[in-house]
Design a protein around this motif. Structure first.
Motif, short mmCIF file in Angstrom:
data_model
loop_
_atom_site.label_atom_id
_atom_site.label_comp_id
_atom_site.label_asym_id
_atom_site.label_seq_id
_atom_site.Cartn_x
_atom_site.Cartn_y
_atom_site.Cartn_z
N THR A 27 -1.09 0.68 13.75
CA THR A 27 -2.46 0.64 13.24
C THR A 27 -2.79 1.85 12.37
O THR A 27 -3.93 1.99 11.92
CB THR A 27 -3.47 0.55 14.40
OG1 THR A 27 -3.37 1.73 15.21
CG2 THR A 27 -3.23 -0.69 15.25
N LEU A 28 -1.82 2.71 12.13
CA LEU A 28 -2.08 3.97 11.44
C LEU A 28 -2.62 3.79 10.03
O LEU A 28 -3.51 4.53 9.61
CB LEU A 28 -0.81 4.82 11.42
CG LEU A 28 -0.95 6.26 10.95
CD1 LEU A 28 -1.96 7.03 11.80
CD2 LEU A 28 0.40 6.96 10.97
N THR A 29 -2.14 2.81 9.29
CA THR A 29 -2.63 2.64 7.91
C THR A 29 -4.12 2.30 7.88
O THR A 29 -4.79 2.60 6.90
CB THR A 29 -1.83 1.57 7.13
OG1 THR A 29 -1.88 0.35 7.85
CG2 THR A 29 -0.40 2.01 6.91
N ASN A 30 -4.64 1.70 8.94
CA ASN A 30 -6.07 1.42 9.02
C ASN A 30 -6.85 2.56 9.67
O ASN A 30 -7.98 2.84 9.29
CB ASN A 30 -6.33 0.14 9.82
CG ASN A 30 -5.85 -1.08 9.09
OD1 ASN A 30 -5.93 -1.17 7.88
ND2 ASN A 30 -5.32 -2.03 9.84
N ASP A 31 -6.24 3.21 10.66
CA ASP A 31 -6.93 4.25 11.43
C ASP A 31 -7.04 5.57 10.67
O ASP A 31 -8.02 6.28 10.83
CB ASP A 31 -6.19 4.52 12.75
CG ASP A 31 -6.18 3.31 13.67
OD1 ASP A 31 -6.97 2.36 13.44
OD2 ASP A 31 -5.38 3.30 14.63
N ALA A 32 -6.05 5.90 9.88
CA ALA A 32 -6.03 7.19 9.17
C ALA A 32 -6.93 7.12 7.94
O ALA A 32 -6.73 6.28 7.07
CB ALA A 32 -4.61 7.56 8.78
N LYS A 33 -7.89 8.01 7.88
CA LYS A 33 -8.84 8.03 6.76
C LYS A 33 -8.89 9.42 6.14
O LYS A 33 -8.80 10.43 6.82
CB LYS A 33 -10.25 7.68 7.23
CG LYS A 33 -10.35 6.40 8.04
CD LYS A 33 -10.58 5.23 7.16
CE LYS A 33 -11.01 4.04 7.97
NZ LYS A 33 -10.16 2.93 7.92
N LYS A 34 -9.03 9.43 4.83
CA LYS A 34 -9.23 10.65 4.06
C LYS A 34 -10.41 10.36 3.15
O LYS A 34 -10.38 9.38 2.40
CB LYS A 34 -7.98 10.99 3.25
CG LYS A 34 -8.08 12.25 2.44
CD LYS A 34 -6.75 12.49 1.71
CE LYS A 34 -6.81 13.70 0.83
NZ LYS A 34 -5.57 13.87 0.07
N ASP A 35 -11.44 11.16 3.25
CA ASP A 35 -12.67 10.91 2.50
C ASP A 35 -13.23 9.51 2.80
O ASP A 35 -13.74 8.82 1.92
CB ASP A 35 -12.45 11.08 0.99
CG ASP A 35 -11.98 12.49 0.63
OD1 ASP A 35 -12.45 13.45 1.28
OD2 ASP A 35 -11.17 12.62 -0.29
N GLY A 36 -13.06 9.08 4.06
CA GLY A 36 -13.60 7.80 4.49
C GLY A 36 -12.79 6.58 4.11
O GLY A 36 -13.19 5.47 4.40
#
Length: 104
Positions: A27-36
């Motif tokens: 799920t990391l590609t969805n969970d990881a956020k940079k500037d939202g």
């Protein structure tokens, strides 16, 4: 700038903990956020095959980033990556994981 492919090798002796880590990476590609916004191009993890050549490594994680700056953000500021690190704390043997990255 070239994309970055990062390979991380873990020594996790308990198969249940390996499966927990695989679930987090899925799920990391969805969970990881940079500037939202999501910033990791791809992320996946899988167990290694039982083979002496593994040298004790039981899990391989692959992450792809658009830039080295994105990978640096992942290492130093990303909350989702922090959650993975916290979840693995005390479950690894022989020190930190081996991390290798190359231009993709």
């Amino acid at each position: 700038m070239s994309r970055i492919l990062r390979i991380t090798l873990f020594k996790i002796p308990d198969a249940a903990h390996v499966q927990e880590a695989i679930a987090k990476y899925s799920t990391l590609t969805n969970d990881a956020k940079k500037d939202g916004k999501p910033y990791i191009t791809s992320a996946a993890a899988s167990p290694t095959h039982d083979d002496a050549r593994n040298q004790g490594y039981t899990l391989v994680a692959r992450t792809t980033f658009e830039s080295k700056a994105d990978m640096d953000y992942y290492d130093n500021e990303c909350e989702a990556h922090g959650a993975i690190k916290a979840g693995l704390k005390g479950k690894l043997v022989d020190g930190p994981p081996l991390v290798v990255y190359v231009d993709a």
